[in-house]
Design a protein around this motif. Sequence first.
Motif, PDB file in Angstrom:
ATOM      1  N   ILE A   1       8.543   1.760   4.835  1.00 18.63           N
ATOM      2  CA  ILE A   1       7.785   2.265   4.076  1.00 18.63           C
ATOM      3  C   ILE A   1       8.887   2.516   1.751  1.00 18.63           C
ATOM      4  O   ILE A   1       8.555   2.420   1.614  1.00 18.63           O
ATOM      5  CB  ILE A   1       7.049   3.810   4.582  1.00 18.63           C
TER       6      ILE A   1
ATOM      7  N   VAL B   1      10.191  -0.293   0.827  1.00 22.19           N
ATOM      8  CA  VAL B   1       9.474  -0.842   0.280  1.00 22.19           C
ATOM      9  C   VAL B   1       8.979   0.173  -1.540  1.00 22.19           C
ATOM     10  O   VAL B   1       9.476  -0.339  -2.498  1.00 22.19           O
ATOM     11  CB  VAL B   1       7.267  -0.614   0.457  1.00 22.19           C
TER      12      VAL B   1
ATOM     13  N   TYR C   1       1.439  -3.067  -0.619  1.00 20.34           N
ATOM     14  CA  TYR C   1       0.185  -3.765   0.403  1.00 20.34           C
ATOM     15  C   TYR C   1       0.475  -3.867   1.677  1.00 20.34           C
ATOM     16  O   TYR C   1       1.564  -4.282   2.296  1.00 20.34           O
ATOM     17  CB  TYR C   1       0.099  -5.273  -0.455  1.00 20.34           C
ATOM     18  N   PHE C   2      -0.125  -3.117   2.196  1.00 24.17           N
ATOM     19  CA  PHE C   2      -0.287  -2.788   4.220  1.00 24.17           C
ATOM     20  C   PHE C   2      -1.691  -3.856   4.571  1.00 24.17           C
ATOM     21  O   PHE C   2      -2.545  -3.615   4.577  1.00 24.17           O
ATOM     22  CB  PHE C   2       0.047  -1.605   4.213  1.00 24.17           C
ATOM     23  N   ASP C   3      -1.551  -4.606   4.837  1.00 23.22           N
ATOM     24  CA  ASP C   3      -2.484  -5.181   5.833  1.00 23.22           C
ATOM     25  C   ASP C   3      -1.901  -4.386   7.101  1.00 23.22           C
ATOM     26  O   ASP C   3      -1.070  -4.717   8.662  1.00 23.22           O
ATOM     27  CB  ASP C   3      -2.374  -6.456   6.096  1.00 23.22           C
ATOM     28  N   ILE C   4      -3.073  -3.594   7.564  1.00 20.75           N
ATOM     29  CA  ILE C   4      -2.956  -2.667   9.061  1.00 20.75           C
ATOM     30  C   ILE C   4      -4.038  -2.768   9.800  1.00 20.75           C
ATOM     31  O   ILE C   4      -5.087  -2.377   9.352  1.00 20.75           O
ATOM     32  CB  ILE C   4      -1.670  -1.632   8.640  1.00 20.75           C
TER      33      ILE C   4
ATOM     34  N   ILE D   1       0.455  -6.157   9.634  1.00 24.29           N
ATOM     35  CA  ILE D   1       0.972  -5.360  10.753  1.00 24.29           C
ATOM     36  C   ILE D   1       0.767  -4.512  11.704  1.00 24.29           C
ATOM     37  O   ILE D   1      -0.544  -3.739  11.587  1.00 24.29           O
ATOM     38  CB  ILE D   1       2.340  -4.915  10.188  1.00 24.29           C
TER      39      ILE D   1
ATOM     40  N   ALA E   1      -0.079   2.723  -2.978  1.00 20.00           N
ATOM     41  CA  ALA E   1       0.503   1.667  -2.351  1.00 20.00           C
ATOM     42  C   ALA E   1      -1.649   0.753  -2.133  1.00 20.00           C
ATOM     43  O   ALA E   1      -2.507   1.997  -1.720  1.00 20.00           O
ATOM     44  CB  ALA E   1       0.369   2.176  -1.079  1.00 20.00           C
TER      45      ALA E   1
ATOM     46  N   ILE F   1      -4.248  -0.221   0.978  1.00 17.55           N
ATOM     47  CA  ILE F   1      -4.406  -0.559   2.653  1.00 17.55           C
ATOM     48  C   ILE F   1      -5.153  -1.276   2.782  1.00 17.55           C
ATOM     49  O   ILE F   1      -6.742  -0.928   2.735  1.00 17.55           O
ATOM     50  CB  ILE F   1      -3.954   0.568   3.637  1.00 17.55           C
TER      51      ILE F   1
ATOM     52  N   THR G   1      12.526  -4.809   8.545  1.00 17.54           N
ATOM     53  CA  THR G   1      12.387  -4.315   7.748  1.00 17.54           C
ATOM     54  C   THR G   1      13.812  -4.355   6.667  1.00 17.54           C
ATOM     55  O   THR G   1      13.738  -5.082   5.512  1.00 17.54           O
ATOM     56  CB  THR G   1      12.531  -2.719   7.379  1.00 17.54           C
TER      57      THR G   1
ATOM     58  N   PHE H   1       4.201   0.199  13.780  1.00 14.82           N
ATOM     59  CA  PHE H   1       4.944  -0.120  12.627  1.00 14.82           C
ATOM     60  C   PHE H   1       5.994   0.520  12.013  1.00 14.82           C
ATOM     61  O   PHE H   1       5.966   1.102  13.123  1.00 14.82           O
ATOM     62  CB  PHE H   1       3.801   0.581  12.280  1.00 14.82           C
TER      63      PHE H   1
ATOM     64  N   ILE I   1       1.784   6.637   4.010  1.00 12.80           N
ATOM     65  CA  ILE I   1       2.145   5.403   3.271  1.00 12.80           C
ATOM     66  C   ILE I   1       1.541   6.144   1.739  1.00 12.80           C
ATOM     67  O   ILE I   1       3.016   6.201   1.054  1.00 12.80           O
ATOM     68  CB  ILE I   1       1.375   4.523   3.838  1.00 12.80           C
TER      69      ILE I   1
END
Length: 445
Positions: free
Chosen positions: A244, A247, A256-259, A234, A295, A297, A214, A239, A288
């Motif tokens: 959060i 951002v 944009y969260f690629d989890i 991530i 957001a 996801i 972060t 996480f 989120i």
Amino acid sequence: MKKIYVESLGCAKNQVDSEILLSLARKKGYEITDSAQDADVVVINTCGFIESAKKEAIDTFFSFRNALPQAKIVLAGCLAERYFDELELPEADALFGNHDLSFFSELLDELENAGCGTQVRLRPETDRTKSDCERTQFLSRKGSVYLKISEGCNHRCNYCAIPLIRGPLVSRSREDIIKEARALIERGYYEINIVAQDLGAWGSDLYGEGDHFTSLMKDLASLEGDFVLRMLYIHPDTFPVNLIQAVKENSRILPYFDIPFQHSWPGVLRGMKRSGDRETYAGLVRKIREALPDAVIRTTLMLGFPGEDEEAFDDLMKFVKEAEFDWMGSFLYSREEDTPAYSMRGEREHKRAHKQAALWQKELENVQSEITGRRLERFVGGIYTALVEEPIQGEDLAIARIYSQAPDVDGLTVIMGEGLKEGDVVRVGIRAVRGLDLEAVLINE
């Protein structure tokens, strides 16, 4: 001047490696060519993660070998690294591991001096962060670039071959990452995609336990210039929740969260050596979206892992419907030798499970397709910044992406407008959803 061509397979992290190889070759005096037919040296930078990727790598190699009998062909990348000692491929002029790409210059020297029929084999085992390999050649479209911040992974998921290939986590230093990011911004890149095996783990090997990622993102966002940052991959079990808020406070960090959740059923996740469940993972998605209503996801899910039965799949389906991911990718479990999961069941049982999983995968993707279409509707009527990827020749149209669309994996935005060029950053009004893509008009400001 000799010419070199690199065919880059697999993920974005592999693409960064390919760009380093090209940059090193250019420094050695090689001319970069976009046509393998013109090349004296062809490098196949392979993926070796799962069975389908390995097959693609070998098929690609022999396709080039058969088409280019006079060229010297190098098998490089993850497949070469993973099976370096066992690989018997006399058709290859060279094998090159990927733990220190700076040795590629030495490989080229040896390749030039090698006699007819002599195979060059080089597998360096030194520093894997490649901090001394400056990129001057890029394979991305104009305006977008990948920035890799670490190598390897410490999670050791039972199905995953990446630690066998890339080893444990090795983070690049904060100073080195900031230096490269600044150079990329100065080169005019608007979208900087931050990649690693697990972004959230960055720095734990250098600076001790804690959320270092972060603070890195805040430092990157504070650089001067016109750019945005996109985070790709991530791990959900680690996480960093402070991300959060970061951002929310930094408009340069795209929401944009690629989890990659992989699954939701506790029995399956424990078999994978993961600690989550449907309630925990759905809670993260809610957290989120409560803080960041805009957001996006994306997730990846795995079907067919040992222990998955109808009850487990039903739970996964409930998870997908509850979470309403904007984007979802899925793949079938690949039984990889030397991974802990390999011995969880035999090959015959694996094939039976694979057939059932393929049916479940289609069912899951049909549901997700409807969810994605519905989620896309919220963009209609809005005005967004778009990065142009490809003007359509002969028409006043261009293919582009807005913040909700990551390169290569998500849908696209089709812009109606004149004079657009690759790499342009423009404002567009979204007017319709077309399948999994958006339709937009150019707004002249």
